[in-house]
Design an enzyme around this catalytic site. Structure first.
Site, PDB file in Angstrom:
ATOM      1  CD  GLU A 364      -3.298  -1.135   1.598  1.00 19.55           C
ATOM      2  OE1 GLU A 364      -3.791  -0.022   1.786  1.00 19.55           O
ATOM      3  OE2 GLU A 364      -3.874  -2.203   1.871  1.00 19.55           O
TER       4      GLU A 364
HETATM    5  N1  CAA Z   1      -5.843  11.831  -3.779  1.00 17.04           N
HETATM    6  C1  CAA Z   1      -6.430  12.331  -4.899  1.00 17.04           C
HETATM    7  N2  CAA Z   1      -5.717  12.641  -6.028  1.00 17.04           N
HETATM    8  C2  CAA Z   1      -4.393  12.459  -5.995  1.00 17.04           C
HETATM    9  C3  CAA Z   1      -3.726  11.949  -4.867  1.00 17.04           C
HETATM   10  C4  CAA Z   1      -4.505  11.646  -3.715  1.00 17.04           C
HETATM   11  N3  CAA Z   1      -3.956  11.167  -2.601  1.00 17.04           N
HETATM   12  N4  CAA Z   1      -2.413  11.849  -5.125  1.00 17.04           N
HETATM   13  C5  CAA Z   1      -2.241  12.301  -6.386  1.00 17.04           C
HETATM   14  N5  CAA Z   1      -3.441  12.658  -6.908  1.00 17.04           N
HETATM   15  C6  CAA Z   1      -3.697  13.241  -8.226  1.00 17.04           C
HETATM   16  C7  CAA Z   1      -2.830  14.460  -8.435  1.00 17.04           C
HETATM   17  O1  CAA Z   1      -3.452  15.613  -7.906  1.00 17.04           O
HETATM   18  C8  CAA Z   1      -2.688  14.522  -9.938  1.00 17.04           C
HETATM   19  O2  CAA Z   1      -3.853  15.119 -10.459  1.00 17.04           O
HETATM   20  P1  CAA Z   1      -3.749  16.129 -11.734  1.00 17.04           P
HETATM   21  O3  CAA Z   1      -3.236  15.293 -12.873  1.00 17.04           O
HETATM   22  O4  CAA Z   1      -5.152  16.593 -11.940  1.00 17.04           O
HETATM   23  O5  CAA Z   1      -2.785  17.204 -11.340  1.00 17.04           O
HETATM   24  C9  CAA Z   1      -2.701  13.054 -10.344  1.00 17.04           C
HETATM   25  O6  CAA Z   1      -3.298  12.316  -9.244  1.00 17.04           O
HETATM   26  C10 CAA Z   1      -1.309  12.511 -10.576  1.00 17.04           C
HETATM   27  O7  CAA Z   1      -0.541  12.767  -9.409  1.00 17.04           O
HETATM   28  P2  CAA Z   1       1.031  12.617  -9.354  1.00 17.04           P
HETATM   29  O8  CAA Z   1       1.629  13.365 -10.513  1.00 17.04           O
HETATM   30  O9  CAA Z   1       1.490  12.964  -7.976  1.00 17.04           O
HETATM   31  O10 CAA Z   1       1.206  11.048  -9.634  1.00 17.04           O
HETATM   32  P3  CAA Z   1       2.531  10.180  -9.786  1.00 17.04           P
HETATM   33  O11 CAA Z   1       2.400   9.351 -10.983  1.00 17.04           O
HETATM   34  O12 CAA Z   1       3.747  11.033  -9.598  1.00 17.04           O
HETATM   35  O13 CAA Z   1       2.382   9.154  -8.538  1.00 17.04           O
HETATM   36  C11 CAA Z   1       2.648   8.391  -6.278  1.00 17.04           C
HETATM   37  C12 CAA Z   1       2.324   9.553  -7.216  1.00 17.04           C
HETATM   38  C13 CAA Z   1       2.349   8.936  -4.884  1.00 17.04           C
HETATM   39  C14 CAA Z   1       4.087   7.945  -6.362  1.00 17.04           C
HETATM   40  C15 CAA Z   1       1.698   7.197  -6.593  1.00 17.04           C
HETATM   41  O14 CAA Z   1       2.059   6.571  -7.814  1.00 17.04           O
HETATM   42  C16 CAA Z   1       1.709   6.148  -5.494  1.00 17.04           C
HETATM   43  O15 CAA Z   1       1.013   6.299  -4.497  1.00 17.04           O
HETATM   44  N6  CAA Z   1       2.472   5.048  -5.683  1.00 17.04           N
HETATM   45  C17 CAA Z   1       2.415   3.918  -4.763  1.00 17.04           C
HETATM   46  C18 CAA Z   1       1.390   2.938  -5.265  1.00 17.04           C
HETATM   47  C19 CAA Z   1       0.838   2.112  -4.163  1.00 17.04           C
HETATM   48  O16 CAA Z   1       0.613   2.558  -3.045  1.00 17.04           O
HETATM   49  N7  CAA Z   1       0.540   0.857  -4.491  1.00 17.04           N
HETATM   50  C20 CAA Z   1      -0.073  -0.012  -3.540  1.00 17.04           C
HETATM   51  C21 CAA Z   1      -0.840  -1.059  -4.262  1.00 17.04           C
HETATM   52  S1  CAA Z   1      -2.138  -1.749  -3.399  1.00 17.04           S
HETATM   53  C22 CAA Z   1      -1.527  -2.870  -2.297  1.00 17.04           C
HETATM   54  O17 CAA Z   1      -0.394  -2.865  -1.914  1.00 17.04           O
HETATM   55  C23 CAA Z   1      -2.631  -3.686  -1.785  1.00 17.04           C
HETATM   56  C24 CAA Z   1      -2.292  -4.903  -1.068  1.00 17.04           C
HETATM   57  O18 CAA Z   1      -2.210  -5.962  -1.622  1.00 17.04           O
HETATM   58  C25 CAA Z   1      -2.206  -4.911   0.374  1.00 17.04           C
END
Ligand code: CAA
Length: 380
Positions: A364
């Site tokens: 996550e």
């Molecule tokens: N809430 C709402 N919108 C959001 C947001 C949030 N928390 N975070 C980003 N956004 C929006 C941004 O505002 C942006 O919008 P606009 O295009 O309109 O400006 C858009 O999303 C893109 O944002 P970023 O440019 O920041 O996105 P990024 O590609 O740089 O990625 C990141 C950001 C934080 C690295 C994201 O990719 C991330 O969280 N990565 C980790 C993935 C993850 O947690 N995976 C877990 C998988 S599930 C799992 O593990 C389940 C399990 O089995 C237990």
């Protein structure tokens, strides 16, 4: 500010604690070896409505608080962290995707009500082999065809994947647009072409079922589209913010479970003519761990309250997830060390807790991704 839990929260905490001690603890060690998910126990706990706890009654949930749900995951994870993550994925990643979506209320109710009572199980399909920390790097594609969409691709590390009746699949409707072309669909078990792929053999959380999910020309009705093209990435991110509070609760539970085993052990085990807790080095170590646990708990409950009260919770969730899961790893590792040779043996549970703790720092969003999220807010 009030540090007292409500009666509802205390009742849920007690319900989850009693269930964990009565139904999960007796066989937890054997299950860790066999890797068998306790499906019967999962359904039994579901009869209380606990998996839909934080969602409104009108949409098929229980209308409880987010903190109540967090307290329940914490209590379960003190005893069985693998069950804790199955619960958390069901409620906050699957249920959260439905709740946070722009789907009409009747669709939300259709896909939320059956998980509330454990009749159906949910899963969350975002990660792909090419899209881990970089969640935007998706290759699974949905193509419109008449009144339905046809999905092709695959997902990996799907917690609950092999068990799930409903899986939310995040995918691209227009690969050229990247995250701006991402949508999300509920895909039901048994839909032709939707199959369970490789089931993972893991270091810890041995009984949580984690697998690849394969989508080979999977046709889903358009009404199952819970996030329209362009809304999918934001839905996944928002949902993960809530999920990270759940993983924080899992981490806190592991830390508290390992701490309590160490505490009891130090009072009972005699060496050099006195119980180990009379060795100041060990008593001071426990004082540090108790303080670490308290810090983690405050961050976790604050994040849950922010979400519940409609305040921004992305940063509190990231801070809580990182702190609680680092605390889990630290406390479980120190517990193994304090129990000495016994700590390394399976009968004492803490070696399992140490293995279980490791994944909480990874899934996550790795704790490095949490730092990315937090640091991104610091220099605006
Ligand atoms: N809430 C709402 N919108 C959001 C947001 C949030 N928390 N975070 C980003 N956004 C929006 C941004 O505002 C942006 O919008 P606009 O295009 O309109 O400006 C858009 O999303 C893109 O944002 P970023 O440019 O920041 O996105 P990024 O590609 O740089 O990625 C990141 C950001 C934080 C690295 C994201 O990719 C991330 O969280 N990565 C980790 C993935 C993850 O947690 N995976 C877990 C998988 S599930 C799992 O593990 C389940 C399990 O089995 C237990």
């Amino acid at each position: 500010m009030n540090f007292e839990l409500t009666n509802e929260q205390k009742d849920i905490q007690k319900l989850a604690r009693d269930f964990a001690e009565k139904e999960l603890l007796p066989q937890v060690r054997e299950r860790d070896e066999s890797g068998e998910f306790p499906l019967e126990a999962f359904r039994k706990l579901g009869k209380t409505g606990i998996y839909g706890l934080p969602y409104p009654k009108e949409l098929g949930g229980m209308g409880g608080s987010y903190l109540s749900y967090i307290l329940a995951v914490e209590e379960i994870s003190k005893v069985d962290a693998a069950f804790g993550i199955a619960f958390s994925v069901d409620t906050s990643l699957y249920g959260g995707s439905i709740m946070n979506s722009s789907a009409p209320d009747e669709i939300k109710k259709k896909f939320l009500a059956p998980i509330t009572y454990g009749e159906k199980i949910g899963s969350f399909g975002l990660t792909e082999h090419s899209a881990g920390s970089d969640a935007a790097g998706q290759h699974t594609v949905a193509t419109k065809d008449g009144d339905s969409y046809v999905i092709n691709g695959s997902k990996c590390f799907n917690t609950n994947g092999p068990l799930a009746d409903y899986t939310v699949i995040y995918c691209l409707t227009d690969p050229e647009l990247g995250t701006k072309g991402m949508a999300a669909f509920v895909v039901e078990k048994g839909t032709p072409g939707f199959t369970v792929g490789h089931v993972e053999n893991k270091m810890g959380i041995r009984t949580a079922m984690v697998s690849d999910m394969i989508l080979d020309n999977v046709r889903v009705p358009a009404e199952n589209m819970i996030a329209k093209p362009g809304e999918g990435f934001k839905l996944a991110m928002k949902t993960l913010d809530g999920g990270r509070i759940g993983v924080g609760a899992q981490g806190l539970g592991i830390a508290e479970g390992a701490y309590e085993i160490a505490r009891q052990y130090l009072m009972q085990r005699q060496q050099f003519g006195k119980p180990l807790n009379k060795q100041q080095y060990l008593a001071f170590k426990m004082a540090e761990l108790a303080t670490d646990i308290e810090k983690a708990k405050l961050l976790l409950y604050k994040a849950a309250l922010c979400k519940e009260e409609g305040q921004p919770y992305s940063i509190p969730a990231a801070m809580a997830k990182m702190t609680c899961t680092d605390t889990a790893m630290k406390v479980a590792t120190e517990a193994v060390q304090m129990l000495g040779g016994n700590g390394y043996m399976k009968d004492y549970h803490v070696e399992r807790m140490m293995r279980d703790a490791k994944i909480t720092q990874i899934y996550e969003g790795t704790n490095e991704i949490q730092k990315l999220v937090i640091s991104g807010s610091l220099f605006r």
